[in-house]
Design a protein around this motif. Sequence first.
Motif, PDB file in Angstrom:
ATOM      1  N   LEU A 205      36.527  44.524  42.782  1.00 39.68           N
ATOM      2  CA  LEU A 205      37.210  43.869  41.718  1.00 39.68           C
ATOM      3  C   LEU A 205      37.553  42.307  42.338  1.00 39.68           C
ATOM      4  O   LEU A 205      37.621  41.176  41.684  1.00 39.68           O
ATOM      5  CB  LEU A 205      38.458  44.518  41.302  1.00 39.68           C
TER       6      LEU A 205
ATOM      7  N   GLN B 292      34.744  39.925  42.729  1.00 37.73           N
ATOM      8  CA  GLN B 292      34.565  39.242  41.546  1.00 37.73           C
ATOM      9  C   GLN B 292      35.518  38.167  41.211  1.00 37.73           C
ATOM     10  O   GLN B 292      35.018  37.022  40.859  1.00 37.73           O
ATOM     11  CB  GLN B 292      34.625  40.218  40.233  1.00 37.73           C
TER      12      GLN B 292
ATOM     13  N   VAL C 195      41.068  39.806  38.477  1.00 40.22           N
ATOM     14  CA  VAL C 195      40.164  40.462  37.767  1.00 40.22           C
ATOM     15  C   VAL C 195      40.425  42.066  37.996  1.00 40.22           C
ATOM     16  O   VAL C 195      40.757  42.576  39.062  1.00 40.22           O
ATOM     17  CB  VAL C 195      38.806  40.310  38.054  1.00 40.22           C
ATOM     18  N   GLY C 196      40.874  42.882  36.645  1.00 36.99           N
ATOM     19  CA  GLY C 196      41.496  43.941  36.994  1.00 36.99           C
ATOM     20  C   GLY C 196      42.546  44.085  37.649  1.00 36.99           C
ATOM     21  O   GLY C 196      42.678  45.355  38.318  1.00 36.99           O
TER      22      GLY C 196
END
Length: 365
Positions: free
Chosen positions: A148, A151, A228-229
């Motif tokens: 994550l 990303q 992200v997440g």
Amino acid sequence: MSTAAASRTDRFAHELAEHGIDAFIGWSPVTMGYLHGFHEGGGERFMALCVSKSGAVRLICPALSATQAGRSGIQDVQSWRDGENPVAIFERLAEDWRLRAGIVAVDDELPAHMLLAMQEALPAALFRPGNRYLSQMMSVKTADDLELMRQAGAIADRAFPVGVEACKVGATEADVMDALNAEMARLGGKPLFCIIAAGPNGAEPHHLSDDTVIRDGDVIVMDFGCTVGGFHSDITRTVCVGRASDEAKKVYDVVYRAHKAARDAIALGVECQQLDRIARKVIEGAGYGPYFMHRLGHGFGMRGHEDPNIVEGNAHQLVEGNVFSIEPGIYLPGRFGVRIENICTVGPDGEISLNEEPSPVLVEV
């Protein structure tokens, strides 16, 4: 409860038991999100994610958050409505978990009014700071966590050229900030922060971007990131609009060499303070020591600042899964600043960057 949440809760409960802690009270969205995937904050209302040393989990929350809590997988949700007394629900928890004279660790970000209410309800209990028991877990990222973060880092990298394109004479810091945030959102990230500091503003490491107009020859510090997440990215790049002065080029070269020297030294077992010393030695050797006034870096994950800190006095030896920033800077008051930052982790063979490589020379745009 998801498999990841169950694993984290079980590991954390074991940590509590190892240290003789009967229960932990979490409050911040980051703490609750990390432990159980529930990222909603309570604001001024009483909210507590409670974890016992046996691994039991109970959430005390405002009724307006109960549906979201259940959707996150928390099975034991005790809600209260405005006008009701949430401390009474906490007292029932204390009875159920035998905490009347227990040792209770609390989230370091817990509001004082909540802690005081709990202390009044349990006068015989001993309350302790709790993040020391959680920070060690959070500082070692799993493979899923790192993915994550990769990303999120890739989104920041891909957004950077859009920010560079927005750096034009006559544009404002806010214009560049808006362009970067829009691009990170377009790429699937949730914009988190964006510092654009032009000219003399670049000498303020935590400058608040404003309507300062970019001029020809301005050195611009661009520090930005997204999530992200729930995991963060953070990158700093420095460019110059128009022709850069010889000193700006020199300062950039010094910061770049400090950045690379520290990253080249990253390896399992290296002390955090050693990395700070290596970068600082480069900057001091060039005569700019007084103008590098902050630590070399900080741990990174669901929080923008967490363990381990890359700073003098921290003898923590890097372990696989630690993630942290390397961000040396030189700040010349009233003139300009330069900072270069990558997020790094440490693997079996040494440093792994979660960002693309910075330019070895000051880019003129």
